[in-house]
Scaffold this motif. Structure first.
Motif, PDB file in Angstrom:
ATOM      1  N   GLU A 148      25.987 -12.630  -2.049  1.00  0.00           N
ATOM      2  CA  GLU A 148      27.059 -12.614  -1.058  1.00  0.00           C
ATOM      3  C   GLU A 148      28.383 -13.117  -1.621  1.00  0.00           C
ATOM      4  O   GLU A 148      29.392 -13.096  -0.928  1.00  0.00           O
ATOM      5  CB  GLU A 148      26.645 -13.423   0.170  1.00  0.00           C
ATOM      6  N   ASP A 149      28.376 -13.562  -2.876  1.00  0.00           N
ATOM      7  CA  ASP A 149      29.610 -13.998  -3.544  1.00  0.00           C
ATOM      8  C   ASP A 149      30.256 -12.770  -4.189  1.00  0.00           C
ATOM      9  O   ASP A 149      29.721 -12.193  -5.135  1.00  0.00           O
ATOM     10  CB  ASP A 149      29.275 -15.056  -4.596  1.00  0.00           C
ATOM     11  N   ASP A 150      31.403 -12.371  -3.671  1.00  0.00           N
ATOM     12  CA  ASP A 150      32.053 -11.136  -4.129  1.00  0.00           C
ATOM     13  C   ASP A 150      32.349 -11.143  -5.621  1.00  0.00           C
ATOM     14  O   ASP A 150      32.151 -10.136  -6.300  1.00  0.00           O
ATOM     15  CB  ASP A 150      33.347 -10.886  -3.346  1.00  0.00           C
ATOM     16  N   GLU A 151      32.820 -12.271  -6.152  1.00  0.00           N
ATOM     17  CA  GLU A 151      33.161 -12.333  -7.576  1.00  0.00           C
ATOM     18  C   GLU A 151      31.920 -12.220  -8.460  1.00  0.00           C
ATOM     19  O   GLU A 151      31.923 -11.501  -9.453  1.00  0.00           O
ATOM     20  CB  GLU A 151      33.903 -13.630  -7.895  1.00  0.00           C
ATOM     21  N   LEU A 152      30.857 -12.955  -8.096  1.00  0.00           N
ATOM     22  CA  LEU A 152      29.639 -12.907  -8.904  1.00  0.00           C
ATOM     23  C   LEU A 152      28.997 -11.529  -8.835  1.00  0.00           C
ATOM     24  O   LEU A 152      28.543 -10.995  -9.856  1.00  0.00           O
ATOM     25  CB  LEU A 152      28.643 -13.985  -8.452  1.00  0.00           C
ATOM     26  N   LEU A 153      28.975 -10.957  -7.645  1.00  0.00           N
ATOM     27  CA  LEU A 153      28.364  -9.638  -7.482  1.00  0.00           C
ATOM     28  C   LEU A 153      29.167  -8.569  -8.232  1.00  0.00           C
ATOM     29  O   LEU A 153      28.587  -7.728  -8.925  1.00  0.00           O
ATOM     30  CB  LEU A 153      28.257  -9.285  -5.997  1.00  0.00           C
ATOM     31  N   LEU A 154      30.479  -8.620  -8.123  1.00  0.00           N
ATOM     32  CA  LEU A 154      31.318  -7.675  -8.855  1.00  0.00           C
ATOM     33  C   LEU A 154      31.104  -7.827 -10.360  1.00  0.00           C
ATOM     34  O   LEU A 154      30.950  -6.841 -11.077  1.00  0.00           O
ATOM     35  CB  LEU A 154      32.799  -7.886  -8.519  1.00  0.00           C
ATOM     36  N   SER A 155      31.073  -9.058 -10.834  1.00  0.00           N
ATOM     37  CA  SER A 155      30.866  -9.302 -12.263  1.00  0.00           C
ATOM     38  C   SER A 155      29.540  -8.730 -12.730  1.00  0.00           C
ATOM     39  O   SER A 155      29.467  -8.089 -13.786  1.00  0.00           O
ATOM     40  CB  SER A 155      30.934 -10.797 -12.558  1.00  0.00           C
ATOM     41  N   ALA A 156      28.486  -8.943 -11.956  1.00  0.00           N
ATOM     42  CA  ALA A 156      27.164  -8.425 -12.328  1.00  0.00           C
ATOM     43  C   ALA A 156      27.164  -6.898 -12.331  1.00  0.00           C
ATOM     44  O   ALA A 156      26.669  -6.273 -13.278  1.00  0.00           O
ATOM     45  CB  ALA A 156      26.097  -8.958 -11.375  1.00  0.00           C
ATOM     46  N   ARG A 157      27.733  -6.296 -11.296  1.00  0.00           N
ATOM     47  CA  ARG A 157      27.771  -4.829 -11.223  1.00  0.00           C
ATOM     48  C   ARG A 157      28.545  -4.227 -12.400  1.00  0.00           C
ATOM     49  O   ARG A 157      28.104  -3.258 -13.007  1.00  0.00           O
ATOM     50  CB  ARG A 157      28.410  -4.368  -9.912  1.00  0.00           C
ATOM     51  N   VAL A 158      29.697  -4.805 -12.705  1.00  0.00           N
ATOM     52  CA  VAL A 158      30.517  -4.285 -13.801  1.00  0.00           C
ATOM     53  C   VAL A 158      29.809  -4.504 -15.132  1.00  0.00           C
ATOM     54  O   VAL A 158      29.858  -3.644 -16.020  1.00  0.00           O
ATOM     55  CB  VAL A 158      31.920  -4.935 -13.775  1.00  0.00           C
ATOM     56  N   LEU A 159      29.141  -5.617 -15.278  1.00  0.00           N
ATOM     57  CA  LEU A 159      28.382  -5.878 -16.499  1.00  0.00           C
ATOM     58  C   LEU A 159      27.289  -4.827 -16.675  1.00  0.00           C
ATOM     59  O   LEU A 159      27.086  -4.315 -17.777  1.00  0.00           O
ATOM     60  CB  LEU A 159      27.782  -7.287 -16.456  1.00  0.00           C
ATOM     61  N   PHE A 160      26.597  -4.477 -15.605  1.00  0.00           N
ATOM     62  CA  PHE A 160      25.567  -3.433 -15.681  1.00  0.00           C
ATOM     63  C   PHE A 160      26.195  -2.088 -16.026  1.00  0.00           C
ATOM     64  O   PHE A 160      25.655  -1.333 -16.828  1.00  0.00           O
ATOM     65  CB  PHE A 160      24.796  -3.313 -14.362  1.00  0.00           C
ATOM     66  N   ASP A 161      27.337  -1.795 -15.415  1.00  0.00           N
ATOM     67  CA  ASP A 161      28.018  -0.524 -15.679  1.00  0.00           C
ATOM     68  C   ASP A 161      28.491  -0.410 -17.123  1.00  0.00           C
ATOM     69  O   ASP A 161      28.699   0.690 -17.630  1.00  0.00           O
ATOM     70  CB  ASP A 161      29.216  -0.345 -14.745  1.00  0.00           C
ATOM     71  N   ASN A 162      28.680  -1.556 -17.779  1.00  0.00           N
ATOM     72  CA  ASN A 162      29.150  -1.574 -19.161  1.00  0.00           C
ATOM     73  C   ASN A 162      28.036  -1.954 -20.135  1.00  0.00           C
ATOM     74  O   ASN A 162      28.300  -2.530 -21.198  1.00  0.00           O
ATOM     75  CB  ASN A 162      30.336  -2.536 -19.294  1.00  0.00           C
ATOM     76  N   ASN A 163      26.810  -1.627 -19.785  1.00  0.00           N
ATOM     77  CA  ASN A 163      25.655  -1.827 -20.669  1.00  0.00           C
ATOM     78  C   ASN A 163      25.523  -3.258 -21.172  1.00  0.00           C
ATOM     79  O   ASN A 163      25.241  -3.496 -22.342  1.00  0.00           O
ATOM     80  CB  ASN A 163      25.700  -0.845 -21.843  1.00  0.00           C
ATOM     81  N   LEU A 164      25.783  -4.216 -20.291  1.00  0.00           N
ATOM     82  CA  LEU A 164      25.681  -5.650 -20.573  1.00  0.00           C
ATOM     83  C   LEU A 164      26.668  -6.116 -21.641  1.00  0.00           C
ATOM     84  O   LEU A 164      26.472  -7.162 -22.260  1.00  0.00           O
ATOM     85  CB  LEU A 164      24.244  -6.048 -20.947  1.00  0.00           C
ATOM     86  N   SER A 165      27.727  -5.373 -21.847  1.00  0.00           N
ATOM     87  CA  SER A 165      28.779  -5.775 -22.788  1.00  0.00           C
ATOM     88  C   SER A 165      29.772  -6.676 -22.065  1.00  0.00           C
ATOM     89  O   SER A 165      30.531  -6.219 -21.199  1.00  0.00           O
ATOM     90  CB  SER A 165      29.501  -4.553 -23.346  1.00  0.00           C
ATOM     91  N   ILE A 166      29.757  -7.940 -22.421  1.00  0.00           N
ATOM     92  CA  ILE A 166      30.623  -8.917 -21.755  1.00  0.00           C
ATOM     93  C   ILE A 166      32.093  -8.584 -21.977  1.00  0.00           C
ATOM     94  O   ILE A 166      32.901  -8.641 -21.051  1.00  0.00           O
ATOM     95  CB  ILE A 166      30.283 -10.340 -22.237  1.00  0.00           C
ATOM     96  N   GLY A 167      32.450  -8.223 -23.196  1.00  0.00           N
ATOM     97  CA  GLY A 167      33.838  -7.905 -23.512  1.00  0.00           C
ATOM     98  C   GLY A 167      34.352  -6.715 -22.727  1.00  0.00           C
ATOM     99  O   GLY A 167      35.439  -6.765 -22.133  1.00  0.00           O
TER     100      GLY A 167
END
Length: 138
Positions: A69-88
């Protein structure tokens, strides 16, 4: 959900917009639910985890819900998945510093014990997000 149920939704009005739900929208919704369910089952089978009881029990945890339910954490996780776990790459996509992304990943780990830099933990969180999204729709 069966195809007939999805199609019958075409005659119902959506409460948010009070618009008639078209047959195409109902079929698209049914396809998305089916695709997410298939993806969820494939992911869980590949990880050797019980489905879906263990995920439902995880979803009932207040700590897991706090992450979902935390928008920032959820967005970060989704974007990380979309970028093949590439943090950069993920941090660049949402215009945050790489260290901010690392901080958010570590916050998720502190809250729910899943290190999403680890593939199995990442897939567990991805399955939780899919399940949470499907539950939220109803």
């Amino acid at each position: 959900m069966t195809t007939n149920k999805a199609i019958s939704m075409g005659n119902e009005k959506t409460p948010e917009t009070n618009n008639v739900l078209t047959r195409e929208k109902a079929e698209e919704y049914q396809r998305q639910v089916r695709d997410n369910s298939c993806l969820l089952n494939i992911m869980l089978d590949s990880m050797g985890r019980e489905c879906p009881d263990s995920l439902y029990s995880m979803l009932s945890s207040q700590k897991v819900l706090k992450v979902l339910e935390d928008d920032e954490l959820l967005l970060s996780a989704r974007v990380l998945f979309d970028n093949n776990l590439s943090i950069g790459d993920a941090s660049k996509q949402i215009y945050i510093h790489r260290n901010t992304m690392v901080y958010r990943i570590e916050k998720i780990q502190r809250l729910i014990g899943l290190d999403i830099r680890n593939f199995d933990d990442a897939m567990t969180l991805r399955a939780l997000i899919i399940l949470y999204d499907n539950i939220k729709r109803y």
